[in-house]
Motif scaffolding. Structure first.
Motif, mmCIF file in Angstrom:
data_model
loop_
_atom_site.group_PDB
_atom_site.id
_atom_site.type_symbol
_atom_site.label_atom_id
_atom_site.label_comp_id
_atom_site.label_asym_id
_atom_site.label_seq_id
_atom_site.Cartn_x
_atom_site.Cartn_y
_atom_site.Cartn_z
ATOM 1 N N GLN A 163 0.830 -1.206 0.000
ATOM 2 C CA GLN A 163 0.000 0.000 0.000
ATOM 3 C C GLN A 163 0.862 1.253 0.000
ATOM 4 O O GLN A 163 0.569 2.224 -0.693
ATOM 5 C CB GLN A 163 -0.950 0.008 1.204
ATOM 6 C CG GLN A 163 -1.916 1.174 1.205
ATOM 7 C CD GLN A 163 -2.848 1.162 0.019
ATOM 8 O OE1 GLN A 163 -3.455 0.141 -0.272
ATOM 9 N NE2 GLN A 163 -2.977 2.271 -0.672
ATOM 10 N N GLU A 164 1.948 1.230 0.761
ATOM 11 C CA GLU A 164 2.838 2.391 0.806
ATOM 12 C C GLU A 164 3.466 2.639 -0.568
ATOM 13 O O GLU A 164 3.547 3.782 -1.031
ATOM 14 C CB GLU A 164 3.934 2.171 1.853
ATOM 15 C CG GLU A 164 4.817 3.381 2.058
ATOM 16 C CD GLU A 164 5.834 3.196 3.173
ATOM 17 O OE1 GLU A 164 6.609 4.141 3.385
ATOM 18 O OE2 GLU A 164 5.868 2.124 3.805
ATOM 19 N N ASP A 213 0.773 4.103 -2.781
ATOM 20 C CA ASP A 213 0.515 5.505 -2.419
ATOM 21 C C ASP A 213 1.566 6.429 -3.027
ATOM 22 O O ASP A 213 1.239 7.485 -3.576
ATOM 23 C CB ASP A 213 0.478 5.679 -0.904
ATOM 24 C CG ASP A 213 -0.742 5.057 -0.257
ATOM 25 O OD1 ASP A 213 -1.714 4.749 -0.982
ATOM 26 O OD2 ASP A 213 -0.725 4.857 0.976
ATOM 27 N N LYS A 246 -5.123 8.074 7.355
ATOM 28 C CA LYS A 246 -5.272 6.900 6.504
ATOM 29 C C LYS A 246 -6.131 5.870 7.208
ATOM 30 O O LYS A 246 -6.181 5.811 8.430
ATOM 31 C CB LYS A 246 -3.908 6.283 6.197
ATOM 32 C CG LYS A 246 -3.021 7.185 5.376
ATOM 33 C CD LYS A 246 -1.740 6.493 5.034
ATOM 34 C CE LYS A 246 -0.872 7.407 4.179
ATOM 35 N NZ LYS A 246 0.343 6.739 3.756
ATOM 36 N N THR A 247 -6.799 5.047 6.406
ATOM 37 C CA THR A 247 -7.618 3.985 6.965
ATOM 38 C C THR A 247 -7.713 2.847 5.957
ATOM 39 O O THR A 247 -7.346 3.004 4.805
ATOM 40 C CB THR A 247 -9.026 4.497 7.340
ATOM 41 O OG1 THR A 247 -9.707 3.476 8.047
ATOM 42 C CG2 THR A 247 -9.819 4.899 6.118
ATOM 43 N N TRP A 248 -8.210 1.720 6.408
ATOM 44 C CA TRP A 248 -8.406 0.555 5.550
ATOM 45 C C TRP A 248 -9.891 0.304 5.412
ATOM 46 O O TRP A 248 -10.635 0.409 6.387
ATOM 47 C CB TRP A 248 -7.733 -0.680 6.165
ATOM 48 C CG TRP A 248 -6.243 -0.582 6.128
ATOM 49 C CD1 TRP A 248 -5.434 -0.046 7.093
ATOM 50 C CD2 TRP A 248 -5.394 -0.989 5.072
ATOM 51 N NE1 TRP A 248 -4.130 -0.106 6.707
ATOM 52 C CE2 TRP A 248 -4.071 -0.690 5.465
ATOM 53 C CE3 TRP A 248 -5.602 -1.586 3.848
ATOM 54 C CZ2 TRP A 248 -2.978 -0.962 4.664
ATOM 55 C CZ3 TRP A 248 -4.506 -1.872 3.060
ATOM 56 C CH2 TRP A 248 -3.214 -1.555 3.457
ATOM 57 N N SER A 250 -9.099 11.561 -1.448
ATOM 58 C CA SER A 250 -8.520 12.289 -0.327
ATOM 59 C C SER A 250 -9.386 13.495 0.067
ATOM 60 O O SER A 250 -9.651 13.727 1.253
ATOM 61 C CB SER A 250 -7.114 12.750 -0.689
ATOM 62 O OG SER A 250 -6.523 13.430 0.378
#
Length: 147
Positions: free
Chosen positions: A38-39, A42, A73-75, A96
């Motif tokens: 994910q990082e 992003d 941030k969240t999932w 965002s």
């Protein structure tokens, strides 16, 4: 990561080039834990977006409550994420901005976008008032009728 062949087959709305790119990305991310993948994604999105999704007040200008300096941030599950992004697109927002609007609406009862608009209107009105005050006016001491 999960089996990518099943995931690619479900994305029939993508073009051939998009599916090829997706397969390459998923292949490159194989073996990474979800957080690290994910990082990487992003950072790739930020790099590709350039100035297209520049947030409001990105050039050091403060928002209604100061500089926007804390990431949030969240999932989410994939279905909720898809619906959220669709609703954001309907409002001509990126994910965002829509997430920020949701947070501000929950905390302050107004979206961030509305608060920015109100601040801009307030600043414009203040400039109008200052401009009116800077204009010379007739006063009694100069032989005029005054206001």
């Amino acid at each position: 990561m999960t089996d990518t062949t099943k995931r690619i087959a479900q994305l029939t709305h993508l073009s051939k080039a998009q599916n090829t790119a997706l397969a390459a990305v998923l292949d490159a991310l194989k073996g990474l834990p979800p957080e690290e993948a994910q990082e990487v994604l992003d950072h790739a999105i930020e790099h590709l977006a350039g100035d297209e999704f520049t947030p409001m007040f990105a050039r050091g200008i403060a928002g209604p409550f100061g500089k926007l300096d804390t990431p949030a941030k969240t999932w989410l599950d994939s279905r909720t994420d898809e619906l959220f992004r669709r609703k954001a697109a309907e409002r001509n927002q990126d994910g965002s901005s829509a997430q920020r609007d949701c947070m501000y609406a929950w905390v302050y009862g107004k979206t961030y976008t509305l608060m920015v608009a109100e601040k801009a209107l307030h600043d414009a009105n203040a400039m109008d008032i200052r401009a009116q005050m800077a204009v010379p006016f007739e006063g009694r001491e100069f032989g005029g009728h005054g206001r």
